[in-house]
Design an enzyme around this catalytic site. Structure first.
Site, PDB file in Angstrom:
ATOM      1  N   PRO A   1     -21.821  22.107  47.755  1.00  0.00           N
ATOM      2  CA  PRO A   1     -21.891  21.461  47.060  1.00  0.00           C
ATOM      3  C   PRO A   1     -23.190  20.685  46.701  1.00  0.00           C
ATOM      4  CG  PRO A   1     -19.810  21.258  48.511  1.00  0.00           C
ATOM      5  CD  PRO A   1     -20.956  21.795  49.381  1.00  0.00           C
ATOM      6  N   ASP A   2     -22.731  19.616  45.186  1.00  0.00           N
ATOM      7  CA  ASP A   2     -23.540  18.845  44.724  1.00  0.00           C
ATOM      8  C   ASP A   2     -23.370  17.203  45.423  1.00  0.00           C
ATOM      9  OD1 ASP A   2     -21.887  18.007  43.278  1.00  0.00           O
ATOM     10  OD2 ASP A   2     -22.795  18.748  41.425  1.00  0.00           O
ATOM     11  N   PHE A   3     -24.245  16.096  44.862  1.00  0.00           N
ATOM     12  CA  PHE A   3     -22.789  14.960  45.393  1.00  0.00           C
ATOM     13  C   PHE A   3     -22.730  14.098  44.220  1.00  0.00           C
ATOM     14  CE2 PHE A   3     -26.209  15.733  48.349  1.00  0.00           C
ATOM     15  CZ  PHE A   3     -25.918  15.002  49.728  1.00  0.00           C
ATOM     16  N   ARG A   4     -22.869  14.118  43.435  1.00  0.00           N
ATOM     17  CA  ARG A   4     -22.017  13.121  41.706  1.00  0.00           C
ATOM     18  C   ARG A   4     -20.919  13.579  40.914  1.00  0.00           C
ATOM     19  NH1 ARG A   4     -26.951  12.041  43.742  1.00  0.00           N
ATOM     20  NH2 ARG A   4     -27.175   9.508  43.456  1.00  0.00           N
TER      21      ARG A   4
ATOM     22  N   ASN B   1     -33.798  18.943  47.200  1.00  0.00           N
ATOM     23  CA  ASN B   1     -31.982  19.001  47.845  1.00  0.00           C
ATOM     24  C   ASN B   1     -33.151  18.499  49.464  1.00  0.00           C
ATOM     25  OD1 ASN B   1     -31.199  19.648  46.097  1.00  0.00           O
ATOM     26  ND2 ASN B   1     -31.859  21.438  45.485  1.00  0.00           N
ATOM     27  N   ILE B   2     -31.861  18.482  50.619  1.00  0.00           N
ATOM     28  CA  ILE B   2     -32.115  18.486  51.869  1.00  0.00           C
ATOM     29  C   ILE B   2     -31.818  20.071  52.163  1.00  0.00           C
ATOM     30  CG2 ILE B   2     -33.059  15.979  51.753  1.00  0.00           C
ATOM     31  CD1 ILE B   2     -29.890  16.153  52.629  1.00  0.00           C
ATOM     32  N   ASP B   3     -31.521  20.325  51.829  1.00  0.00           N
ATOM     33  CA  ASP B   3     -31.383  21.911  52.430  1.00  0.00           C
ATOM     34  C   ASP B   3     -32.031  23.180  53.028  1.00  0.00           C
ATOM     35  OD1 ASP B   3     -31.805  23.139  49.489  1.00  0.00           O
ATOM     36  OD2 ASP B   3     -29.808  22.211  49.315  1.00  0.00           O
TER      37      ASP B   3
ATOM     38  N   HIS C   1     -36.959  14.496  49.255  1.00  0.00           N
ATOM     39  CA  HIS C   1     -35.560  13.091  50.055  1.00  0.00           C
ATOM     40  C   HIS C   1     -36.252  13.903  51.150  1.00  0.00           C
ATOM     41  CE1 HIS C   1     -34.091  12.124  46.041  1.00  0.00           C
ATOM     42  NE2 HIS C   1     -34.372  11.887  45.708  1.00  0.00           N
TER      43      HIS C   1
END
Length: 352
Positions: free
Chosen positions: A108-111, A182-184, A201
């Site tokens: 999922p995204d964040f916003r 992204n941090i994935d 990030h």
């Protein structure tokens, strides 16, 4: 020296193409500075610069680049962007991506209202959604973040067609740099080397002790987190925090590469991002005004919405569909299928 020159020199001192320190990059960089006239409306032919072979463009490509003898700049289309890439008229492509490129992989995204991470953090016992990414709260109670981190474990998700399109762009030698929020870790998982990435990030590839600042490979951090253990420093006992950027922390030094990359880019691709987080969002305006910018996104966002340029191309809607259409126009569909098949085989073992 141009206004961006001094920080550019600092960036050059820090990073060579392979990710190591060294000045040999300067010669290559200066050659690329000259190359940028390809897409700068200065003529359809580039002379012998730095020992490079001259590059001649067809009439069609010259027209797209604004080199057809008229000062009027035509509105570009997705087909035009494909032509620039396919004919290698643009060979220093910079890409900006956000959480939207990973949602097809199940992250999922964040916003997004209702489905985003920030709308579904009630299970983590945090006073407010953003606290889960605040350093002060992490030091007070790291468990909510570590629980979330387990869901972000790179092995739980696989790259999708967008990641592999960017991998093909790299394989063809046209990707200058990929800037990701992204941090994935899916950009790395797709096979794009770290030297081509700016993880704005941060990432889970390494971790740092919050007390003594000792660093460790990300594998050590994951070993503890997946085993439901608090990741502690073996030297001082402090909490190990993955090297992702929490609110209030500075961006990685590697982010400085933007002062070199964006002024010399000849095409900017912006994929799956809300362009709401600074200073990342402002990078979309850091390329020269003559450089085409293409946005592929669910919605119109950022400077492309409120300060558009004449050479902007916008593809709104489903990102995977848009990328697949671009791949088709490029004539890369079969190469894409082969790449996905090969990379999937590495995971399943069917490539042996």
């Amino acid at each position: 020296m141009a206004l961006w020159g001094r920080p550019a020199v600092r960036a050059l001192r820090l990073w060579a193409p392979g990710g190591t320190s060294g000045w040999p990059f300067m010669g290559s960089f200066l050659a690329h500075i000259a190359v940028h006239v390809i897409c700068d409306g200065k003529g359809g032919h580039l002379g012998n610069v730095g020992g490079r072979r001259p590059i001649a463009f067809s009439a069609g490509v010259s027209g797209i680049l604004g080199n057809g003898g008229s000062s009027k700049k035509e509105k570009l289309s997705l087909q035009d962007i494909a032509e620039l890439i396919r004919t290698r008229a643009c060979q220093r492509v910079v890409v900006m991506v956000g959480a939207g490129i990973s949602t097809p992989s199940g992250i999922p995204d964040f916003r997004s209202p209702g489905s985003g991470r920030y709308s579904n953090l009630h299970e983590y016992d945090v006073p407010y959604p953003e606290a889960i990414f605040e350093l002060s709260f992490f030091l007070y109670n790291p468990k909510p973040f570590l629980s979330l981190a387990k869901k972000l474990y790179p092995g739980n998700h696989r790259p999708n067609v967008t990641h592999y399109f960017l991998r093909l762009l790299h394989d063809k030698g046209q990707l200058l740099r990929l800037y990701t929020q992204n941090i994935d870790g899916l950009e790395r998982a797709s096979g794009i080397p770290a030297s081509k990435l700016v993880e704005a990030h941060g990432s889970f590839a390494s971790a740092t002790c919050t007390v003594c600042r000792r660093t460790a490979p990300g594998e050590d951090f994951w070993g503890d987190v997946l085993g439901d253990r608090l990741p502690c420093c073996p030297v001082c006992g402090g909490i190990m925090k993955p090297d992702i950027v929490f609110f209030g922390e500075s961006l990685p030094e590697r982010f400085l590469l933007h002062v070199v990359d964006f002024p010399t880019a000849d095409l900017l691709l912006i994929l799956g991002t809300s362009l709401q987080v600074e200073p990342f969002a402002s990078l979309s305006e850091a390329v020269r005004s003559s450089v085409p910018r293409m946005l592929m996104n669910r919605d119109m966002v950022g400077p492309l919405a409120w300060r558009p340029r004449s050479r902007d191309v916008v593809q709104l809607g489903d990102l995977v569909h848009s990328v697949e259409r671009l791949v088709e126009l490029l004539g890369w569909t079969e190469e894409m299928k082969d790449l996905v098949r090969h990379e999937t085989g590495k995971v399943t073992g069917s490539d042996k």
